[in-house]
Design a protein around this motif. Structure first.
Motif, PDB file in Angstrom:
ATOM      1  N   UNK A 194      21.759 -14.590  45.907  1.00  8.14           N
ATOM      2  CA  UNK A 194      21.086 -14.579  44.605  1.00  8.14           C
ATOM      3  C   UNK A 194      21.906 -13.870  43.541  1.00  8.14           C
ATOM      4  N   UNK A 246      18.138  -6.415  40.507  1.00 12.29           N
ATOM      5  CA  UNK A 246      17.946  -7.832  40.883  1.00 12.29           C
ATOM      6  C   UNK A 246      16.779  -8.488  40.162  1.00 12.29           C
ATOM      7  N   UNK A 247      15.857  -7.711  39.597  1.00  9.75           N
ATOM      8  CA  UNK A 247      14.727  -8.291  38.860  1.00  9.75           C
ATOM      9  C   UNK A 247      15.134  -8.703  37.460  1.00  9.75           C
ATOM     10  N   UNK A 263      28.712 -21.402  31.205  1.00 10.36           N
ATOM     11  CA  UNK A 263      28.723 -20.534  30.025  1.00 10.36           C
ATOM     12  C   UNK A 263      28.428 -19.101  30.452  1.00 10.36           C
ATOM     13  N   UNK A 264      29.448 -18.398  30.867  1.00  8.59           N
ATOM     14  CA  UNK A 264      29.254 -17.045  31.367  1.00  8.59           C
ATOM     15  C   UNK A 264      29.099 -16.067  30.210  1.00  8.59           C
ATOM     16  N   UNK A 265      28.058 -15.272  30.271  1.00  9.93           N
ATOM     17  CA  UNK A 265      27.811 -14.277  29.220  1.00  9.93           C
ATOM     18  C   UNK A 265      28.612 -13.017  29.543  1.00  9.93           C
ATOM     19  N   UNK A 266      29.664 -12.791  28.750  1.00  6.68           N
ATOM     20  CA  UNK A 266      30.559 -11.661  29.023  1.00  6.68           C
ATOM     21  C   UNK A 266      30.294 -10.483  28.094  1.00  6.68           C
ATOM     22  N   UNK A 293      24.632 -13.282  40.712  1.00  2.72           N
ATOM     23  CA  UNK A 293      25.276 -14.108  39.698  1.00  2.72           C
ATOM     24  C   UNK A 293      26.791 -14.081  39.899  1.00  2.72           C
ATOM     25  N   UNK A 304      18.293  -9.944  36.159  1.00  2.00           N
ATOM     26  CA  UNK A 304      19.619 -10.520  36.058  1.00  2.00           C
ATOM     27  C   UNK A 304      19.665 -11.533  34.929  1.00  2.00           C
ATOM     28  N   UNK A 305      20.829 -11.652  34.312  1.00  2.00           N
ATOM     29  CA  UNK A 305      20.983 -12.636  33.243  1.00  2.00           C
ATOM     30  C   UNK A 305      21.007 -14.037  33.845  1.00  2.00           C
ATOM     31  N   UNK A 306      20.197 -14.938  33.293  1.00  2.00           N
ATOM     32  CA  UNK A 306      20.279 -16.313  33.791  1.00  2.00           C
ATOM     33  C   UNK A 306      21.694 -16.849  33.550  1.00  2.00           C
ATOM     34  N   UNK A 307      22.177 -17.639  34.474  1.00  2.00           N
ATOM     35  CA  UNK A 307      23.552 -18.147  34.360  1.00  2.00           C
ATOM     36  C   UNK A 307      23.503 -19.668  34.393  1.00  2.00           C
ATOM     37  N   UNK A 308      23.727 -20.281  33.240  1.00  2.00           N
ATOM     38  CA  UNK A 308      23.617 -21.735  33.160  1.00  2.00           C
ATOM     39  C   UNK A 308      24.978 -22.370  32.915  1.00  2.00           C
ATOM     40  N   UNK A 309      25.144 -23.576  33.456  1.00  2.00           N
ATOM     41  CA  UNK A 309      26.395 -24.322  33.332  1.00  2.00           C
ATOM     42  C   UNK A 309      27.560 -23.395  33.689  1.00  2.00           C
TER      43      UNK A 309
END
Lengths: 640, 306
Positions: free
Chosen positions: B149, B164-165, B174-177, B151, B167-172
């Motif tokens: 689970x 763990x509650x 597109x990593x949020x840095x 990221x 966490x930043x959603x990680x889509x495609x």
């Protein structure tokens, strides 16, 4: 234990050595207790991906937390986090891996609990196929529609409707078909390429790895058979070439390459390519990799491109095929899924990560939000957690993009909270917008506010008053050019451009001076109504005249700027030779000499020019403007 | 001119390779002071190899960091120094001075305190000491339930805490840095690799590995049902224990008194891969620190363990 595994695993022996094996990324979704985790646990177990020590720990856990009596609870195998095991629900996305001789699989196990829609979208963003679980006893639920809609919104084309717990409805064909009919009724609007319905029992392994003879009426494939054969081959390589520049590779002065992963298309040395934003073009010289130069590179390959010409390219730029370029615009319409507690607000500044750029952006309008249970459109002023809306987005600078349905890589973005840096939303671009379509369509009377919105900042009048030669026009010019460089719409009014045109009928008698100021005030007001920041440089020596102008404006729109320069300095400078003439008596009623100057005592800004340069004075004025709410909508970069 | 390079690797491994390279480039371009955690094992070996590819022909734009507990196998340390030399990379080695002062060790202090002070705390101290804002780790999602689970870009608040509650959603891709001061990101470029992928890639790319992964006659004692290699004299023998020479190898390497060996005749990569396909136990089985209780990895991760 009632496992039918001994004979089943034979078909699923792992053999990852096959070179041409393809990859299928899929996700499982459904409501709480539909059995998603059980289904994945069963797939892993039956394809031999569960090891003996993990099985032992599973048996221990099953006794402690399990819900299946003496049987192994497969859900415990995949519900990783401690809290989830205690609560019996999956609360985050977990990724699982298994493979068969035909395919490698990456499974996103996503939660079915209603408040965790965002996690499902996360799993769906990289998936080719979705397994939608339906409890045969419960049938199609609101969450079923919700998950199917999200899957379609995120571009998933293939769906498996897994009608689970079929054992609990006595393997009833009628029930299965009833559910399928209900599902198709709304899923037909969602644009899936394939919908395969399978009656199964994840817990007992029926129609999972092999077909079960308990459902002779079902003549379709079992789950694994379908997952192994469904055609989801990526068509990225057939799309127009796109590559985002991630990193400029510059080991020494002789090498300048642009590293990135090809999003779509194919490229070969000798091909022409353009930088989408600037429109500059060059010819590809080399495709560099650590394993040697390539003669061709396709979508999905990480490469370093070297061009024939030294053109301006930076991280965040997009290389494209010259005959099939992406759109370049500072506004677009997009479906946004909101993923954080604090609602999305219109006009609030966010950061958007689109490609490899972080761009200041804001939502200018929510066209509608989508009720994901009924798929109906509803009006909205904000988006709450897990809501989806069609929004107009305005970027601080033009950027390259494609529509999401044309390209998942260049058509998607995330929204980031500017204060917490949390990933607050996910967006899928439907189309580019030009400035005109940005404006509220129903708004028939275009007023000051609409023009301000279009401009991206509020408007105001700056009234620079001071003696002749005090530096008003010089400072005003500097302020105007600084603002203009940042995309702020400006206008300048001063004695020269007004007296030679609009006011050429006026002289310098007191009455004419009053009329001069009155007219300038009215013109300034028109510019403020037009959404512009207008700078007026006039000696305007009389407090009453300046008050008359001030009264034309609303609160916060008028800034009186006193350019406070000692008379001696003005006489010494005398840029137009007027003081010399006045002192010789050639000009009468000259302010400061034979006509009084009433210094303001409540000016918004006072500039003491003997202590600073004109540029510093301009800087002081801009700082003061930024401290007001004049630029509260503005999301450009002040640092340039 | 150039020819099409036929990789000796499968399409599947090529996809994994491309994904890892993209992740590494994103970090190099987005953070001011990244570092790569190098733990000497097979995953670190693959990770370093991928990093060399990602930035070619440039040099690695960040250093490696090894957190040395002083109880690694001697073969591991030799391998580490050889690798730094061979790849021409900057290698930082950090040992928690507090642990040295208190003589924390796996024999007297117990595995849990040793891991806490010499690995978890040591790592946090090293990251703070050098001010690293992003750290690559070689963890894979297939290793363990709570890692499944994790990221790829895993946000840590100030103090290196993993929630763990939250966490930043990680889509495609597109990593949020984006981070604020004091916050860090742990980056796992091998997230989507499996153990089998690691070995097949190691073989295809001829990546050097610590010899301990291959079977050889080695001195071991049997303790609590596990085979522990006695790598040096610091490990005392319990009453009744006897050192015997057996053909063993390791699936996972850590501090030697805490790493259990498996009896094996697999002395080539081909044999390892064949053995693994037939195996019925997971690689972390040999990690003594995991087995205290089922959720212990999650606990350690919350505290800052990789």
């Amino acid at each position: 234990m009632s496992l039918e595994t001994a004979t089943l695993t034979a078909t699923a022996v792992t053999n990852a050595a096959a070179t041409e094996k393809s990859l299928l990324r899929f996700l499982t979704c459904g409501s709480v207790d539909d059995g998603k985790s059980t289904l994945i646990g069963r797939l892993l177990y039956d394809t031999k991906l569960i090891f003996d020590d993990q099985l032992q720990s599973l048996e221990r856990d099953s006794k402690k937390h399990g819900t299946t009596g003496e049987d192994i609870d497969f859900a415990l195998l995949v519900d990783g986090l401690e809290a989830e095991r205690q609560q019996g629900i999956t609360i985050d996305v977990a990724y699982r891996f298994f493979s068969t001789p035909k395919r490698s699989f990456i499974v996103a196990d996503t939660p079915g609990h209603e408040q965790y829609t965002r996690n499902m979208a996360t799993g769906a963003s990289n998936a080719d196929l979705a397994i939608i679980l339906i409890d045969a006893r419960k049938g199609v639920l609101p969450q079923t529609r919700r998950h199917s809609f999200i899957a379609s919104l995120l571009g998933i084309k293939h769906v498996v409707v897994a009608v689970n717990k079929i054992d609990l409805v006595d393997y009833d064909q009628g029930r299965f078909e009833e559910i399928l009919t209900a599902y198709r009724e709304f899923a037909d609007q969602l644009g899936f390429t394939s919908i395969q319905a399978i009656p199964l029992s994840a817990r007992f392994g029926q129609n999972m790895i092999t077909r079960s003879d308990l459902m002779p009426w079902y003549d379709g494939p079992c789950l694994l058979e379908h997952l192994e054969s469904v055609d989801v081959e990526s068509v990225d390589a057939q799309k127009p070439f796109r590559m985002g520049v991630q990193w400029v590779n510059r080991p020494n002065l002789d090498f300048r390459g642009f590293s990135g992963t090809i999003h779509s298309g194919v490229i070969r040395p000798g091909d022409e390519l353009v930088v989408a934003g600037s429109g500059k073009s060059s010819v590809l010289k080399r495709i560099v990799t650590a394993d040697g130069d390539l003669s061709e590179a396709r979508a999905g390959t990480a490469v370093t491109l070297v061009l024939n010409d030294e053109i301006d390219v930076a991280r965040g730029d997009t290389f494209a095929h010259p005959q099939a370029r992406p759109e370049v615009s500072d506004s677009f319409a997009a479906h946004i899924l909101w993923m954080t507690d604090e609602a999305l607000q219109v006009d609030r500044p966010y950061l958007i990560k689109l490609g490899h750029n972080y761009i200041p952006a804001r939502v200018t309008r929510i066209e509608h939000k989508i009720n994901i249970n009924t798929l109906e459109h509803e009006g909205a002023h904000k988006l709450d957690l897990n809501e989806i809306g069609l929004c107009h987005v305005r970027l601080s600078s033009p950027t390259a993009f494609d529509a999401y349905e044309l390209n998942r890589h260049t058509g998607s973005f995330i929204l980031i909270d500017r204060f917490t840096n949390a990933t607050a939303g996910a967006g899928m671009i439907t189309q580019g917008l030009n400035r005109a379509t940005h404006v509220h369509r129903q708004d028939l009377t275009v007023g000051k506010q609409a023009r301000q919105e279009l401009n991206g900042h509020k408007s105001a009048a700056l009234w620079l008053t001071g003696l002749s030669g005090s530096g008003k026009s010089t400072i005003a010019n500097l302020v105007v050019s600084e603002l203009h460089a940042r995309g702020i719409r400006t206008m300048m009014l001063d004695g020269d451009n007004i007296r030679h045109g609009l006011n050429k009928d006026l002289g310098f008698a007191d009455a004419d001076r009053v009329e001069n100021i009155r007219r300038v005030g009215e013109v300034a007001k028109l510019f403020v109504d037009a959404g512009t920041v207008v700078l007026c440089s006039f000696i305007s020596p009389f407090a009453s005249d300046r008050q008359m102008v001030r009264d034309l404006f609303e609160d916060g729109e008028f800034f009186e700027v006193f350019i406070d320069t000692p008379l001696e300095d003005c006489i010494n400078r005398d840029p137009k030779g007027l003081y010399a003439k006045a002192l010789k008596g050639e000009i009468k009623n000259f302010t400061g000499l034979d006509s009084p100057y009433e210094a303001p005592d409540n000016a918004e800004i006072v500039v003491k020019t003997e202590r600073m340069t004109a540029a510093e004075a301009a800087g002081q004025i801009i700082e003061r403007l930024r401290a007001s709410d004049l630029f509260s909508m503005y999301d450009g970069d002040w640092s340039i | 001119m150039s020819n099409i390079i036929t990789y000796p690797v499968s399409d599947h491994l090529k996809r994994l390779e491309a994904e890892s390279i993209e992740i590494m480039r994103e970090v190099a371009a987005s953070f001011e002071n990244p570092v790569m955690l190098y733990s000497i094992g097979k995953d670190s070996g693959v990770m370093l190899h991928l990093a060399m590819k990602a930035f070619y022909p440039s040099k690695l734009p960040f250093p490696l960091l090894h957190v040395d507990t002083r109880w690694k196998f001697a073969d591991m340390i030799r391998h580490r120094d050889m690798i730094a030399e061979k790849y021409g990379v900057k290698l930082l080695v950090y040992t928690n001075p507090e642990g040295v002062e208190r003589n924390i060790n796996p024999i007297d202090s117990g595995s849990s305190l040793h891991t806490q002070i010499m690995k978890t705390e040591a790592l946090k101290k090293a990251l703070d000491l050098y001010g690293f804002d992003a750290a690559f780790g070689g963890a894979r999602r297939d290793e363990e339930k709570s890692r499944a689970k994790e990221r790829i870009f895993s946000f840590r608040s100030a103090g290196h805490v993993w929630d763990p509650r939250n966490q930043r959603p990680e889509l495609w891709n597109h990593y949020n840095t984006r981070i604020n001061k004091g916050e860090t990101i742990r980056v796992f470029p091998l997230s989507n690799w499996t153990e089998l992928d690691i070995w097949e890639y190691t073989r295809a790319e001829n990546i050097p590995i610590v010899p301990l992964y291959l079977s050889a006659p080695r001195p071991v004692v049997k303790r609590s049902g596990m085979l522990i290699m006695r790598d040096d004299e610091r490990m005392p023998l319990n009453p009744g224990e006897e050192v015997e020479i057996r053909n063993i190898r390791f699936r996972s390497l850590g501090c030697y008194p805490l790493s259990a060996a498996v009896e094996s005749e697999a002395d080539t990569l081909d044999d390892i891969i064949a053995e693994m396909r037939a195996s019925r136990s997971s690689e972390r089985q040999g990690r003594l620190i995991d087995s205290d209780e089922s959720a212990s990895m999650e606990k350690k991760k919350k505290e800052g363990y990789f």
